[in-house]
Design an enzyme around this catalytic site. Structure first.
Site, PDB file in Angstrom:
ATOM      1  N   GLU A  13      -1.376  -0.454   7.502  1.00  0.00           N
ATOM      2  CA  GLU A  13      -0.855  -1.896   8.341  1.00  0.00           C
ATOM      3  C   GLU A  13      -1.403  -2.240   9.559  1.00  0.00           C
ATOM      4  OE1 GLU A  13       3.282  -0.827   9.816  1.00  0.00           O
ATOM      5  OE2 GLU A  13       3.875  -0.521   7.354  1.00  0.00           O
TER       6      GLU A  13
ATOM      7  N   GLU B 238       5.192   1.067   0.621  1.00  0.00           N
ATOM      8  CA  GLU B 238       6.101   1.133   1.626  1.00  0.00           C
ATOM      9  C   GLU B 238       7.429   0.610   1.285  1.00  0.00           C
ATOM     10  OE1 GLU B 238       6.461   1.803   5.762  1.00  0.00           O
ATOM     11  OE2 GLU B 238       3.733   2.588   5.424  1.00  0.00           O
TER      12      GLU B 238
END
Ligand code: IFM
Length: 458
Positions: free
Chosen positions: A167, A351
């Site tokens: 991320e 995720e």
């Protein structure tokens, strides 16, 4: 009647964690401190002053967690490597004991028949590098490549899937613009410099990987579909800016070699251009995209909020404990969008999960968490629909195996399939853990009740 399984036979059903969130023992056996070590000690930065010093104690209890995964039939474990554990100052001297920890973890996983998926950077920059400018220093990208090469040398004979950075948009936004995550800077003008260096770091690691190993390497990005609050031109433009900022800038550079027009426009003279030389490093083939998906966001135009000049509108729909809207369709849309924009690239959902308030465990019983079961069921169904529409989906990793240190929220946001009592470190499987075990057993095939069935049953 249930629908037929439509996930591929070689699909990976896994769970994900990250080093600082679960390992604890952050300075054990010669490890160096990282930016969260300092940041979490600053007054008011984490709920109740929580730190990752102990976390889930996985550094000491990894075998117990591997056994738990095996019991649930989990096929793959996505963990991250703490850079400062293996290179205490972030460059130069290695710490053999730190490397040996990951060696043992990987061996334990393989012995249990669980495939290791390793992330090289999940937000825990060695403090020694922060003190040299962190991600604002161009050299950090090169040092990341050196560290990555050390880990490839140590583990790529046994680890077949690697992610460079987790991320990058969050590192840039929460770490450098909003200052709510380490290192806690609050300067929007730093964002493009950080983004460029994270991308260059990714490029150096991919280059090192190609020289050393022949498995698969990608990056894990978080995608949040952005919806305009109204159909006004101003709100539509705001949604495009928010999308470029959060969703497009990293994948466009890596997969297309381009920068969305909105970014230089947004930053004006603060824009830090990616040079042609940078782009050659960044825009190299990768083997898969890792997609982290949690929610969508509705945005409106707000000239006062730099750099994107957008504001998020509070969702009125069902939300998780974090406040994020539950919007499974956004997962399908994101998978389809990646496929349309970048071609049929292999994708792992690296995720997906939710924090809900769980009841305390009662002796001997699973923790009942029906909201998380529903969340997972709906998101797995959304993933299945994307596969049906032609997305090359390779795996689904739930965030997370265990309740853990949720950054500035400390230990107040449980995301686990397994509950942890942080006083005793006792693990108790949740209903969602059993649900996921069943999902794996049936390869996602016995989860889906079709709408028509619900109607018939009613
Ligand atoms: O806990 C985080 C993780 O570190 C990165 N992705 C989102 C999760 C939930 O907030």
């Amino acid at each position: 009647m249930t629908e037929q399984a439509s996930f591929p036979r070689d699909f990976y059903w896994g769970v994900a964690t990250s080093a600082y969130q679960v390992e604890g023992s952050t300075l054990a056996d010669g490890a160096g401190p990282n930016i969260w070590h300092r940041f979490s000690r600053l007054p008011g930065m984490t709920v109740a002053g929580a730190t990752g010093d102990i976390a889930c104690d996985q550094y000491c209890r990894y075998q117990e967690d591997v056994d738990l995964m095996a019991e649930l039939g989990i096929e793959a474990y996505r963990f991250s490597i703490a850079w400062a554990r293996v290179m205490p100052k972030g460059r130069g001297r290695l710490n053999p004991k730190g490397i040996s920890y990951y060696d043992r973890l990987v061996d334990a996983l393989l012995a249990a028949g669980i495939a290791p998926f390793a992330t090289l950077y999940h937000w825990d920059l060695p403090l020694g590098l922060e003190d040299k400018g962190g991600w604002l220093n161009d050299d950090t990208a090169k040092w990341f490549g050196d560290y990555a090469d050390v880990m490839f040398r140590a583990l790529s004979d046994r680890v077949g899937h690697w992610m460079t950075i987790n991320e990058p948009a969050i590192v840039m936004e929460k770490g450098y613009v909003l200052g709510v995550y380490a290192p806690g800077h609050r300067n929007a003008a730093e964002a493009p410099v950080v983004a460029r260096n994270l991308l260059r770091a990714h490029g150096h690691a991919v280059q090192a990987y190609r020289d050393r190993a022949d498995g698969q390497i990608g990056i894990a990005v978080n995608i949040q579909p952005k919806f305009p609050a109204t159909q006004s031109l101003a709100d539509q433009a705001a949604a495009k800016r928010a999308d470029a900022w959060r969703n497009l800038q990293f994948l466009d550079a890596i997969l297309l070699g381009t920068v969305p027009d909105e970014l230089p426009e947004m930053f004006g003279r603060d824009w830090c251009p990616i040079t042609a030389e940078d782009m050659a490093l960044i825009h190299q083939p990768i083997d898969f995209v890792g997609l982290n998906y949690y929610t969508r966001v509705v945005v409106g135009d707000d000239p006062a909020l730099l750099p994107t000049r957008t504001r998020n509108i509070e969702p009125s729909a069902i939300r998780t404990l974090v406040g994020w809207e539950v919007y499974p369709n956004g997962l399908k849309e994101s998978l389809l969008r990646i496929t349309e924009r970048y071609g049929r690239v292999p994708i792992f959902i690296t995720e997906c999960g939710a924090a809900f308030k769980d009841p305390a465990p009662l002796d001997g019983d699973d923790v009942m968490d029906p909201e998380r079961v529903q969340f997972l069921r709906d998101h797995i169904e959304a993933a299945r629909q994307a596969v049906e529409k032609g997305v090359d989906l390779k795996g689904f990793f739930v965030w997370s195996l265990v309740d853990n240190f949720e950054w500035n929220s400390g230990y107040t946001m449980p995301f686990g399939l397994v509950h942890i009592d942080f006083d005793t470190q006792r693990r108790t499987v949740k209903q969602s853990g059993r649900f996921f075990a069943e999902t794996i057993r049936s390869n996602g095939g016995e989860l889906v009740t079709t709408d028509s069935e619900i109607a018939t049953q009613g």
